[in-house]
Design a protein around this motif. Structure first.
Motif, short mmCIF file in Angstrom:
data_model
loop_
_atom_site.label_atom_id
_atom_site.label_comp_id
_atom_site.label_asym_id
_atom_site.label_seq_id
_atom_site.Cartn_x
_atom_site.Cartn_y
_atom_site.Cartn_z
N ALA A 108 0.85 -1.20 0.00
CA ALA A 108 0.00 0.00 0.00
C ALA A 108 0.89 1.25 0.00
CB ALA A 108 -0.93 0.00 1.21
N GLU A 148 -4.06 3.04 -5.60
CA GLU A 148 -3.71 3.34 -4.21
C GLU A 148 -4.86 2.97 -3.26
OE1 GLU A 148 -2.50 7.48 -4.29
OE2 GLU A 148 -0.94 7.07 -5.78
N ASP A 188 -4.88 0.05 -0.31
CA ASP A 188 -5.22 0.34 1.10
C ASP A 188 -6.34 -0.56 1.59
OD1 ASP A 188 -3.31 2.24 0.84
OD2 ASP A 188 -4.62 3.98 1.15
N GLU A 196 -9.97 6.91 5.67
CA GLU A 196 -9.10 7.70 4.79
C GLU A 196 -9.97 8.67 4.01
OE1 GLU A 196 -5.62 4.33 3.89
OE2 GLU A 196 -6.69 5.26 2.23
N SER A 256 -1.56 6.82 3.69
CA SER A 256 -2.01 5.43 3.60
C SER A 256 -2.08 4.86 5.01
CB SER A 256 -1.00 4.66 2.75
OG SER A 256 -1.32 3.29 2.70
#
Lengths: 424, 424
Positions: free
Chosen positions: A415, B243, B247, B322, B348
């Motif tokens: 990640a 991304e 995650d 997030e 992250s």
């Protein structure tokens, strides 16, 4: 009241009622019924336990206005002044959100947010305590909780005690239901047609209320489950026996299972307090309760010196501690465990129970070793804030990936690396 | 990973393991045995469950020195740097005792005291997480807890993982026992011949550890009982699908019951993330776990606008959130419920899991509605301070007595009046 010479470890004789299997099952059944049948179940249980058939659960504005008429103006203004003191003390517990910033662009912080809603349980019957209303509601109010709900079981006339309603109004509660017992806890936790659920339930109650709170805990938050009230008085020869005895009895009148303890270095005081307790008991309206409490859970500990006396206090970890010694303030640093500390002869416990400002909801049963008075924080929660800049990730990303791989968590490493590999 | 259009209320599909009746009984029996037989019971259970017969429970200094040799210097310094970051963040949570003084002589305040002792449970086997050691021990250390005890189940070789020992040493733990399971929780709560009891137990463990913690709660304090880990990512069209997918998978690899959720306003991003998750899954070492987690507990929620998306996040009250949107920082004020909030594409989640500084022990299972990250406060307690002067009691004593009588507590009124009548 027996006098015991201290030698070695000491512990308060305590009585914790954790309920019978039968009581636990009863509380569970009530909760189940309220979850299934909502208002209908709440109304049925209220009829059964409180002997009144309610057509509406909610307290109307007119009932509050009527309550004001039942209470003297001087009492209303005393309640108002107590509320102001409590508000002012708890406002000092208020904490701000904060952030820190670093040159590489990193921002870290902690965001403080009030709970959306809170429910306050107020016991009914002979144990109707307006002071409990203030002590539970005001911290929630100061915390910024938008929706505060109060519940309390009605009398057979379908009403709540005037003092309780006036205190609720002064504290700013706008949503009050005339329900009590496990059925009220279930309604607060899971909601019914007429009551929206809350996020946290506080306030004392009988054994069914306590068991119900334990049962719903996790789905909503609860405060501590309070045990019988306790006082320890730490006194030397400078203390007045009549005052100490009166303070011990003020705790003892609460409950046959309450615990009142004197820890002293003075054998003269020990004997005087012993005599005074007996003398003052004679004329107390709640003599029967106080006498039984003193007999079963009271004690006078005679310590060889102040150091030993303080060690006894720390072993007791009492809910309330009075320090009535020369230079009482100087001993504060040596007290490791106590819910509330009353310093000097003019700080009689009732000063804190009603009026001074600090909360009277305190850790009982030795839990002052790890628990705190009810506070504004109990009605707030925190969120961590983490904002890493490109620069911060560039600087630290590889280390984070390496740490993740030490723990065998490859997807964690990837990640971070999904970003890193774009940095060239 | 399925895409779901938001309409009305949304909740994370969650799986909470509260144990079977059999497991509860087993945990209770182990606790009872340890209370009765102390070390002997702990050693017997360790032999049975961990397959190793220990002659001594305590980790020796030589074992720690050996552990340092097994870990690369670069990892040691990464652990040290993480520890420094965690220390520095938690130091900002530190709160001072305070008092207020009034002209009439009244002193009110709040005394902050560290717990005397704390016990940290660190899981063993494949789930040996040095980061957990840091996250549990450092707040206790910053709080000022004098005695911090760590327990962790040994491998069949009678050793603890090198990473765990090194992290414990860096965090400053001086008392480590090679014991795990319910027997370790019982030893921490009630003590044995070789282990003194502690006041609070924190740290995650298997179902027997969780059940044992619930069982000893009240006699000692515990932290929350953690559920499976969760992440929600709030993203708009500015986010990078690879991304976000990485995650989500970093959460999913923890546990088949972990929950990974994307909440987005962009149908393009929704579909891209869906594809990326499938693609990235293929090469993950813990693919089986992550795949099952995504299948059972993963979801992509497609909201009509940012307002609706934020409302979904608040309904989820996720452990980790997030925010990967334009002007992510501006949305902070609208987030009411989340354990930790990661802002912007470079934050992250693993950044916070290991390194940035905030605690990774966070409220799961929607309890972010009312719970907070593990913090320094969890290892401290407060005592209220009340010191009334003669003048203050003279001014307020009669009011306090009147309030007491409203509640029918005559002995409370008399305790105050015993002083009042000596004035004039």
């Amino acid at each position: 009241m027996k006098i015991v010479k201290v030698s070695g470890d000491v512990s308060i004789k305590r009585s914790v009622d954790s309920g019978t299997e039968e009581q636990r099952e009863a509380a569970k059944k009530i909760i189940g019924d309220v979850r299934r049948s909502g208002d209908a179940a709440v109304i049925a249980y209220t009829e059964r336990f409180d002997k009144v058939k309610l057509s509406s659960l909610k307290v109307e504005r007119s009932e509050i206005e009527e309550a004001y008429k039942e209470i003297s103006d001087s009492l209303v203004s005393i309640i108002q002044e107590a509320a102001n003191n409590i508000q002012s003390y708890h406002a000092k517990q208020q904490k701000a959100s904060w952030i820190t910033t670093e040159e590489n662009g990193t921002i870290l912080g902690q965001k403080v947010t009030p709970l959306d809603s809170a429910g306050v349980y107020v016991p009914g019957g002979t144990a109707a305590y307006p002071s409990s209303v203030l002590m539970n509601v005001i911290p929630a109010k100061v915390a910024g909780v938008k929706r505060i709900v109060m519940v309390s079981p009605p009398g057979e006339d379908g009403k709540l005690p005037a003092g309780v309603l006036v205190a609720a109004d002064i504290a700013g509660v706008e949503e009050i239901y005339k329900i009590g017992g496990a059925q009220a806890i279930a309604a607060l936790a899971y909601g019914t047609e007429s009551i929206q659920p809350v996020d946290k339930i506080t306030g004392p109650g009988n054994i069914y209320v306590a068991l119900a709170k334990r049962e719903v805990f996790g789905d909503v938050d609860i405060d501590m489950i309070a045990g019988p009230s306790e006082i320890a008085v730490l006194a030397d020869e400078s203390a007045k026996a009549d005052e100490i005895a009166a303070d011990l009895l003020s705790q003892a009148e609460h409950d046959m299972r309450a615990s009142s303890v004197l820890v002293t270095t003075s054998s003269v005081l020990a004997e005087e307090v012993q005599r005074e307790v007996t003398a003052q008991l004679a004329s107390l309206p709640r003599r029967e309760i106080a006498e039984k409490s003193i007999e079963d859970f009271g004690a006078i500990y005679l310590a060889r010196d102040l150091k030993e006396a303080i060690e006894v206090v720390n072993q007791l970890a009492p809910e309330h501690l009075e320090i009535v010694t020369e230079n009482a303030m100087e001993l504060l640093g040596q007290i490791r465990h106590a819910g509330a500390i009353f310093i000097g002869r003019y700080s009689s416990e009732p000063v804190g129970d009603y009026f001074a400002g600090p909360n009277h909801v305190l850790p009982t049963n030795g839990t002052a070793r790890f628990s705190s008075p009810l506070s504004v924080e109990d009605f707030q929660k925190k969120s961590s804030i983490i904002a890493y800049s490109e620069g911060a990730l560039r600087e630290n990303g590889a280390k984070i990936a390496q740490f993740a791989r030490l723990e065998g968590l490859e997807a964690h490493a990837r990640a971070v690396e999904t970003r890193l590999k774009k940095f060239n």
